[in-house]
Design a protein around this motif. Structure first.
Motif, PDB file in Angstrom:
ATOM      1  N   MET A  89     -31.496  -4.884  -3.603  1.00  0.00           N
ATOM      2  CA  MET A  89     -30.171  -4.518  -4.183  1.00  0.00           C
ATOM      3  C   MET A  89     -29.167  -4.049  -3.254  1.00  0.00           C
ATOM      4  O   MET A  89     -27.849  -4.605  -3.267  1.00  0.00           O
ATOM      5  N   ARG A  90     -29.740  -3.630  -2.289  1.00  0.00           N
ATOM      6  CA  ARG A  90     -29.126  -3.117  -1.216  1.00  0.00           C
ATOM      7  C   ARG A  90     -28.423  -4.317  -0.414  1.00  0.00           C
ATOM      8  O   ARG A  90     -27.209  -4.352  -0.193  1.00  0.00           O
ATOM      9  N   ALA A  91     -29.231  -5.464  -0.290  1.00  0.00           N
ATOM     10  CA  ALA A  91     -28.711  -6.737   0.425  1.00  0.00           C
ATOM     11  C   ALA A  91     -27.610  -7.166  -0.662  1.00  0.00           C
ATOM     12  O   ALA A  91     -26.521  -7.729   0.082  1.00  0.00           O
ATOM     13  N   TYR A  92     -27.921  -7.238  -1.779  1.00  0.00           N
ATOM     14  CA  TYR A  92     -26.943  -7.748  -2.860  1.00  0.00           C
ATOM     15  C   TYR A  92     -25.696  -7.091  -2.719  1.00  0.00           C
ATOM     16  O   TYR A  92     -24.438  -7.814  -2.929  1.00  0.00           O
ATOM     17  N   GLN A  93     -25.686  -5.659  -2.592  1.00  0.00           N
ATOM     18  CA  GLN A  93     -24.418  -4.947  -2.499  1.00  0.00           C
ATOM     19  C   GLN A  93     -23.408  -5.402  -1.448  1.00  0.00           C
ATOM     20  O   GLN A  93     -22.349  -5.520  -1.295  1.00  0.00           O
ATOM     21  N   GLU A  94     -24.101  -5.423  -0.259  1.00  0.00           N
ATOM     22  CA  GLU A  94     -23.562  -6.068   0.923  1.00  0.00           C
ATOM     23  C   GLU A  94     -22.966  -7.381   0.800  1.00  0.00           C
ATOM     24  O   GLU A  94     -21.979  -7.560   1.275  1.00  0.00           O
ATOM     25  N   LEU A  95     -23.652  -8.294   0.034  1.00  0.00           N
ATOM     26  CA  LEU A  95     -23.022  -9.650   0.021  1.00  0.00           C
ATOM     27  C   LEU A  95     -21.866  -9.504  -1.069  1.00  0.00           C
ATOM     28  O   LEU A  95     -20.833 -10.185  -0.587  1.00  0.00           O
ATOM     29  N   GLU A  96     -21.804  -8.511  -1.872  1.00  0.00           N
ATOM     30  CA  GLU A  96     -20.614  -8.624  -2.685  1.00  0.00           C
ATOM     31  C   GLU A  96     -19.429  -7.896  -1.833  1.00  0.00           C
ATOM     32  O   GLU A  96     -18.470  -8.235  -1.946  1.00  0.00           O
ATOM     33  N   ARG A  97     -19.637  -6.923  -0.774  1.00  0.00           N
ATOM     34  CA  ARG A  97     -18.766  -6.300  -0.092  1.00  0.00           C
ATOM     35  C   ARG A  97     -18.193  -7.386   0.557  1.00  0.00           C
ATOM     36  O   ARG A  97     -17.070  -7.590   1.019  1.00  0.00           O
ATOM     37  N   ASP A  98     -19.049  -8.454   1.080  1.00  0.00           N
ATOM     38  CA  ASP A  98     -18.401  -9.567   1.927  1.00  0.00           C
ATOM     39  C   ASP A  98     -17.725 -10.795   1.282  1.00  0.00           C
ATOM     40  O   ASP A  98     -17.055 -11.490   1.790  1.00  0.00           O
ATOM     41  N   GLY A  99     -17.965 -10.270  -0.053  1.00  0.00           N
ATOM     42  CA  GLY A  99     -17.041 -11.423  -1.062  1.00  0.00           C
ATOM     43  C   GLY A  99     -17.660 -12.638  -1.063  1.00  0.00           C
ATOM     44  O   GLY A  99     -17.135 -13.724  -1.755  1.00  0.00           O
ATOM     45  N   LEU A 100     -19.046 -12.613  -0.917  1.00  0.00           N
ATOM     46  CA  LEU A 100     -19.726 -13.811  -1.243  1.00  0.00           C
ATOM     47  C   LEU A 100     -20.338 -14.163  -2.391  1.00  0.00           C
ATOM     48  O   LEU A 100     -20.711 -15.111  -2.872  1.00  0.00           O
ATOM     49  N   THR A 101     -20.500 -13.010  -3.151  1.00  0.00           N
ATOM     50  CA  THR A 101     -20.936 -13.001  -4.386  1.00  0.00           C
ATOM     51  C   THR A 101     -20.268 -12.084  -5.436  1.00  0.00           C
ATOM     52  O   THR A 101     -19.394 -11.309  -5.013  1.00  0.00           O
ATOM     53  N   GLU A 102     -20.564 -12.371  -6.639  1.00  0.00           N
ATOM     54  CA  GLU A 102     -19.885 -11.275  -7.545  1.00  0.00           C
ATOM     55  C   GLU A 102     -20.702 -10.976  -8.796  1.00  0.00           C
ATOM     56  O   GLU A 102     -21.654 -11.900  -9.071  1.00  0.00           O
ATOM     57  N   LYS A 103     -20.832  -9.623  -9.129  1.00  0.00           N
ATOM     58  CA  LYS A 103     -21.846  -9.291 -10.269  1.00  0.00           C
ATOM     59  C   LYS A 103     -20.837  -9.504 -11.591  1.00  0.00           C
ATOM     60  O   LYS A 103     -19.708  -8.949 -11.470  1.00  0.00           O
ATOM     61  N   ARG A 104     -21.673 -10.006 -12.534  1.00  0.00           N
ATOM     62  CA  ARG A 104     -21.238  -9.859 -14.022  1.00  0.00           C
ATOM     63  C   ARG A 104     -22.133  -9.056 -14.771  1.00  0.00           C
ATOM     64  O   ARG A 104     -23.208  -9.338 -14.902  1.00  0.00           O
ATOM     65  N   ARG A 105     -21.399  -8.183 -15.320  1.00  0.00           N
ATOM     66  CA  ARG A 105     -22.156  -6.966 -15.826  1.00  0.00           C
ATOM     67  C   ARG A 105     -23.111  -7.371 -16.956  1.00  0.00           C
ATOM     68  O   ARG A 105     -22.878  -8.392 -17.804  1.00  0.00           O
ATOM     69  N   GLY A 106     -24.386  -7.106 -16.733  1.00  0.00           N
ATOM     70  CA  GLY A 106     -25.463  -7.461 -17.914  1.00  0.00           C
ATOM     71  C   GLY A 106     -25.687  -8.968 -17.879  1.00  0.00           C
ATOM     72  O   GLY A 106     -26.451  -9.433 -18.513  1.00  0.00           O
ATOM     73  N   GLN A 107     -25.395  -9.764 -16.894  1.00  0.00           N
ATOM     74  CA  GLN A 107     -25.506 -11.210 -16.861  1.00  0.00           C
ATOM     75  C   GLN A 107     -26.043 -11.429 -15.497  1.00  0.00           C
ATOM     76  O   GLN A 107     -27.039 -12.393 -15.483  1.00  0.00           O
ATOM     77  N   GLY A 108     -25.745 -10.881 -14.550  1.00  0.00           N
ATOM     78  CA  GLY A 108     -26.537 -11.401 -13.358  1.00  0.00           C
ATOM     79  C   GLY A 108     -25.436 -11.304 -12.109  1.00  0.00           C
ATOM     80  O   GLY A 108     -24.296 -11.144 -11.934  1.00  0.00           O
ATOM     81  N   THR A 109     -26.019 -12.024 -10.860  1.00  0.00           N
ATOM     82  CA  THR A 109     -25.194 -11.865  -9.744  1.00  0.00           C
ATOM     83  C   THR A 109     -24.855 -13.621  -9.422  1.00  0.00           C
ATOM     84  O   THR A 109     -25.631 -14.405  -9.646  1.00  0.00           O
ATOM     85  N   TYR A 110     -23.691 -13.963  -9.226  1.00  0.00           N
ATOM     86  CA  TYR A 110     -23.095 -15.301  -8.998  1.00  0.00           C
ATOM     87  C   TYR A 110     -22.816 -15.467  -7.588  1.00  0.00           C
ATOM     88  O   TYR A 110     -21.822 -14.509  -7.021  1.00  0.00           O
ATOM     89  N   VAL A 111     -22.949 -16.702  -6.921  1.00  0.00           N
ATOM     90  CA  VAL A 111     -22.233 -16.997  -5.827  1.00  0.00           C
ATOM     91  C   VAL A 111     -20.922 -17.101  -6.083  1.00  0.00           C
ATOM     92  O   VAL A 111     -20.529 -17.698  -7.101  1.00  0.00           O
ATOM     93  N   THR A 112     -19.801 -16.708  -4.991  1.00  0.00           N
ATOM     94  CA  THR A 112     -18.295 -16.645  -5.385  1.00  0.00           C
ATOM     95  C   THR A 112     -18.161 -18.180  -5.894  1.00  0.00           C
ATOM     96  O   THR A 112     -18.798 -19.118  -5.213  1.00  0.00           O
ATOM     97  N   SER A 113     -16.966 -18.533  -6.758  1.00  0.00           N
ATOM     98  CA  SER A 113     -16.323 -19.847  -6.653  1.00  0.00           C
ATOM     99  C   SER A 113     -15.583 -20.176  -5.722  1.00  0.00           C
ATOM    100  O   SER A 113     -14.974 -21.211  -5.474  1.00  0.00           O
TER     101      SER A 113
END
Lengths: 135, 135, 135, 135
Positions: free
Chosen positions: C60-84
């Motif tokens: 999770m810690r890695a995923y949080q940094e990825l999101e901070r980088d703007g490379l991924t985004e979380k969708r509540r209850g659905q999962g984590t997606y690579v940015t489009s």
DNA sequence: GTGGTCTAGACCACG
DNA sequence: GTGGTCTAGACCACA
């Protein structure tokens, strides 16, 4: 409920928000208001955790965000210190204020209230306590 | 990203906040601003869920809160309607505005900004767009 | 030692660096190289943790940094997606490359090597494998 | 922030990296660039620690690594001296450069950049200052 | 002593 | 099912 002092910092913790966010907000506030001085040593992670009766990891998370904000800096083996750069604090304060104001104006807009409405309302209801830098 | 219309309602959904909260806020806003009229029929839970490509549970949660707020009412076998009571809408709007304002003033206080500071700042930065469709 | 595949992602984990950093770097790399496509779903935190035999918190810690980088985004209850957003990926890649290059040039400078020296050296020693986008 | 001179050595210390590592890197650099001459006496551990306002243990750790690298040697009762062997310095420099280059090329590869890309990028962005005091 | 990483496992909000 | 917060407690690197 009750306020707690740890060094120059003051905390008021409840369970309505994530604990690390409350620490974060309240330390930011202390720095922004100058209640803790630039360059001053922060309580150690363990110390603060013990005082607030929290897990050190929770406190550490808040400390990491503070550092990301540029408000504190870690010195290896020595501890965490408030930044010495007044400029950094000022610019942080500006940014955060701008963000809060944007959100607020959006909310008001979503209720169909104009800036004039807001002013009138606030001046009627909050005349005695308009906040501001503590004496 | 893009706005979506469902009947008289307009929605703009992203993933930065809980979905049910976004529906809630945007319907409230539509009612407060009179974009959807008093007494008008709301889209059914299913219909709205389908249009917004969401789980009906998510939409239902928003509808439940709207009803708790007194902004809508269910009529058995007919669906959900916006309240016909202008008074109820007005008082809700007042309450919500008051809550937003309190939060906002607390935030400003936590940054050591006075009401005068805020006014000055907003008038400098937002002069052209102070938002609001005054009632 | 051995490489591991999880969906479109490839991982090679050892104990020489923090685990979350290795995940971070390798996911970044996969995105930068287009090995995982824009908008694609990432493995869930728990799934990846299980596959890599790690604690979910570490992933999770890695995923949080990825999101901070703007490379991924979380969708509540659905999962984590690579940015489009291709643009976001490109700009991230630029920034990171610039940071690496700065560090590298500083190192070379600290050893008293000029850019000409470096070119000569690299072209002598790495002629066969100059890296680059995989075929 | 500010640079500090101790004998022939120059130091610029901050808190972003381990202190012993900064000493190590900066002494290596001084030797590689010939800023401190072969065979010259190094400041004593205590002296350097005092000048840099550090714990002597921290300085000692850096000195131990320097000796392991073959860049310095201790003479009993006399102190620490830079090696007199030019060859040793040259070969160390080569090795370190090779290590840095490997790391760098790996990083570039992980971003999907080829050697040609890198050259183009660096020549565009760093034309005026390509660093280096060629040997 | 300081902060940092990691694990195991609980409990929560959201969809 | 998803991610997020929190705890307890181990072990490490740095000064």
């Amino acid at each position: 409920m009750e306020e707690q002092r740890v060094g120059s910092l003051r905390f008021r913790i409840d369970f309505s928000q994530p604990l690390y966010e409350q620490i974060l907000d309240q330390v930011r506030s202390s720095i922004a208001k100058g209640e803790i001085e630039l360059g001053e040593k922060m309580p150690s992670v363990r110390e603060l955790a013990q005082q607030l009766r929290m897990n050190p990891n929770t406190v550490m998370r808040a400390y990491q965000e503070l550092e990301r904000d540029g408000l504190t800096e870690k010195r290896r083996g020595q501890g965490t210190y408030v930044t010495s750069s007044l400029e950094r604090v000022q610019s942080f304060r500006q940014d955060l204020a701008a963000r809060y104001i944007d959100t607020f104006l959006d909310q008001m807009k979503s209720l169909g209230l104009s800036w004039a409405d807001i002013q009138k309302y606030i001046e009627q209801n909050y005349d005695s306590d308009k906040g501001g830098t503590p004496s």
